[in-house]
Design a protein around this motif. Structure first.
Motif, PDB file in Angstrom:
ATOM      1  N   UNK A 189      96.630  64.521  49.828  1.00 55.45           N
ATOM      2  CA  UNK A 189      97.893  63.827  49.590  1.00 55.45           C
ATOM      3  C   UNK A 189      98.761  64.719  48.713  1.00 55.45           C
ATOM      4  N   UNK A 190      99.986  64.283  48.443  1.00 55.44           N
ATOM      5  CA  UNK A 190     100.504  62.941  48.563  1.00 55.44           C
ATOM      6  C   UNK A 190     101.897  63.014  49.156  1.00 55.44           C
ATOM      7  N   UNK A 191     102.308  61.977  49.897  1.00 53.22           N
ATOM      8  CA  UNK A 191     103.644  61.781  50.451  1.00 53.22           C
ATOM      9  C   UNK A 191     103.927  62.745  51.615  1.00 53.22           C
ATOM     10  N   UNK A 192     103.809  62.234  52.821  1.00 52.15           N
ATOM     11  CA  UNK A 192     104.010  63.045  54.013  1.00 52.15           C
ATOM     12  C   UNK A 192     105.384  63.701  54.057  1.00 52.15           C
ATOM     13  N   UNK A 193     105.402  64.949  54.508  1.00 49.92           N
ATOM     14  CA  UNK A 193     106.632  65.751  54.554  1.00 49.92           C
ATOM     15  C   UNK A 193     107.139  65.752  55.992  1.00 49.92           C
ATOM     16  N   UNK A 196      99.964  62.179  60.884  1.00 44.85           N
ATOM     17  CA  UNK A 196      98.875  61.292  60.475  1.00 44.85           C
ATOM     18  C   UNK A 196      97.640  61.526  61.347  1.00 44.85           C
ATOM     19  N   UNK A 197      97.847  61.697  62.643  1.00 48.16           N
ATOM     20  CA  UNK A 197      96.732  61.978  63.543  1.00 48.16           C
ATOM     21  C   UNK A 197      96.109  63.338  63.232  1.00 48.16           C
ATOM     22  N   UNK A 243      86.291  59.506  53.212  1.00 51.15           N
ATOM     23  CA  UNK A 243      87.381  60.387  52.780  1.00 51.15           C
ATOM     24  C   UNK A 243      88.701  59.638  52.830  1.00 51.15           C
ATOM     25  N   UNK A 244      89.688  60.130  52.079  1.00 49.94           N
ATOM     26  CA  UNK A 244      90.914  59.369  51.864  1.00 49.94           C
ATOM     27  C   UNK A 244      92.129  60.287  51.966  1.00 49.94           C
ATOM     28  N   UNK A 245      93.190  59.773  52.601  1.00 46.90           N
ATOM     29  CA  UNK A 245      94.463  60.489  52.716  1.00 46.90           C
ATOM     30  C   UNK A 245      95.570  59.565  52.236  1.00 46.90           C
ATOM     31  N   UNK A 246      96.427  60.066  51.353  1.00 48.92           N
ATOM     32  CA  UNK A 246      97.586  59.290  50.900  1.00 48.92           C
ATOM     33  C   UNK A 246      98.842  59.913  51.493  1.00 48.92           C
ATOM     34  N   UNK A 247      99.380  59.270  52.537  1.00 50.92           N
ATOM     35  CA  UNK A 247     100.581  59.787  53.199  1.00 50.92           C
ATOM     36  C   UNK A 247     101.850  59.217  52.560  1.00 50.92           C
ATOM     37  N   UNK A 248     101.719  58.508  51.454  1.00 51.05           N
ATOM     38  CA  UNK A 248     102.848  57.877  50.781  1.00 51.05           C
ATOM     39  C   UNK A 248     103.032  58.480  49.392  1.00 51.05           C
TER      40      UNK A 248
END
Length: 374
Positions: A203-207, A320-321, A175-180
């Motif tokens: 995702x996308x881009x952490x707030x 992220x955690x 699985x994949x997470x895009x925090x950007x």
């Protein structure tokens, strides 16, 4: 000698593994798991998530890719000097930082790299698979926390680097997470492939700061029938993000998510822009100003101004955690494709509401769904 890992542990593979966010996440996870610090900022450590079956913090095993070579213990010392990590923490969790650093592999493509896209994806996927097998992990979640990249032009013959890492996660069955704000898995081919493989992605881009505040304030204006005429903002930041966002193309990719929150909530795009200024001396600290011009009853003109000052790494790391645990559990529960229930964490989420309160309600429903799948 490194601690022997337990079968059933969960891998967290960072793209940008030696950056400030990843370093803070690894150090913070170790500190909270050892009881050295409380889990401030970690939503998954609050009561509504107790029955969701999330992996424990002590079960997370870290590794990743990076083009940087500074070891994690040294990066943690630098973050301590910058005031991001508390004094003494880097020394207290040095063993965990060293263990994670051993599992960081060279990233790419970098200057002079002659490998083809498929060769890069194959190398990255092999690194992730080897990490998962060596540690006997139940699963590994790949999380992009690298610097923002410009959005590729439609006629660009090569995919964005972030998409190569997303493709590697897919090939490795992760699985994949895009925090950007980078492209990542947001291409039609990759999105379809993740769904076909039965893999969840988010995702996308952490707030974390300015947009978090916008997602709270914008619904206030809408619900009180106040007409927003203009919404302008300025960001002053340093560190790796400041340097990356000095590139106008990268800044444009970043601002798209900030603007989307307002458009989705207000129903229109108000006048005004967000300006991003690189101030290297600020390091990981950021100041964000917002100026909101709105009309009240009988056309009376009013203004709201806000100032947000914070440390991006310390704001991002607990999120992220959270995402690592939630997406790992979603994978275990057999969920696949985009996870709109995690929109609470993103500026540009995979569907769902834009207002933070509604996103939180959706997150709680998602947590309950995970619990029901046990």
């Amino acid at each position: 000698m490194l601690e022997e890992r337990r079968v059933g542990d969960v891998g967290v593979w960072f793209v940008g593994a030696r950056g400030s966010v990843a370093t803070t996440a690894v150090a913070g996870c170790a500190a909270v798991a050892a009881g050295l610090h409380p889990p401030v900022g970690m939503v998954t450590e609050t009561p509504p998530f107790a029955a969701s079956g999330l992996p424990s913090l002590s079960s997370l095993v870290f590794g990743g890719h990076d083009t940087a070579t500074c070891p994690l213990p040294k990066r943690a010392e630098e973050l301590t000097a910058a005031g991001v990590l508390p004094h003494g923490l880097a020394a207290a969790v040095r063993g965990e930082l060293t263990a994670a650093d051993i599992d960081i592999r060279p990233g790419g493509p970098s200057a002079g790299d002659t490998r083809t896209d498929d060769e890069l994806v194959a190398r990255f996927a092999s690194d992730i698979t080897d990490f998962t097998h060596r540690h006997g992990l139940a699963r590994t979640v790949v999380i992009n926390v690298a610097s923002t990249e410009p959005t590729p032009a439609p006629d660009d013959p090569r995919p964005a680097p972030s998409s190569l890492y997303a493709a590697a996660a897919l090939r490795a069955g992760c699985p994949y997470v895009n925090f950007t704000p980078s492209t990542g898995a947001r291409t039609p081919a990759l999105a379809d492939a993740f769904a076909a493989r039965g893999l969840p992605h988010a995702g996308r881009d952490g707030k974390t700061g300015q947009t978090l505040l916008r997602s709270v304030l914008a619904p206030m204006f809408t619900q009180r029938a106040l007409a927003v005429r203009a919404w302008s903002g300025t960001n002053l930041l340093g560190g790796g993000d400041g340097a990356a966002l000095a590139d106008p193309a990268a800044a444009a990719a970043k601002n798209a998510g900030k603007e989307r929150v307002l458009t989705d909530t207000l129903g229109h795009a108000p006048e005004g822009e967000v300006h991003i200024d690189d101030v290297p001396s600020l390091g990981d600290w950021k100041t964000a100003w917002d100026h909101v011009a709105f009309d009240g009853f009988l056309g009376s003109r009013m203004v709201l101004q806000t100032i947000w000052q914070g440390c991006d790494s310390a704001l991002a790391a607990p999120l992220v955690l959270d995402l690592a645990r939630l997406v790992a559990r979603a994978h275990e529960a057999g969920l696949s494709g985009p996870l709109p229930g995690l929109g609470f964490y993103f500026k540009d989420p995979d569907g769902g509401p834009a207002a933070l309160s509604e996103q939180y309600t959706a997150l709680l429903s998602f947590a309950a769904r995970l619990g029901d799948a046990r």
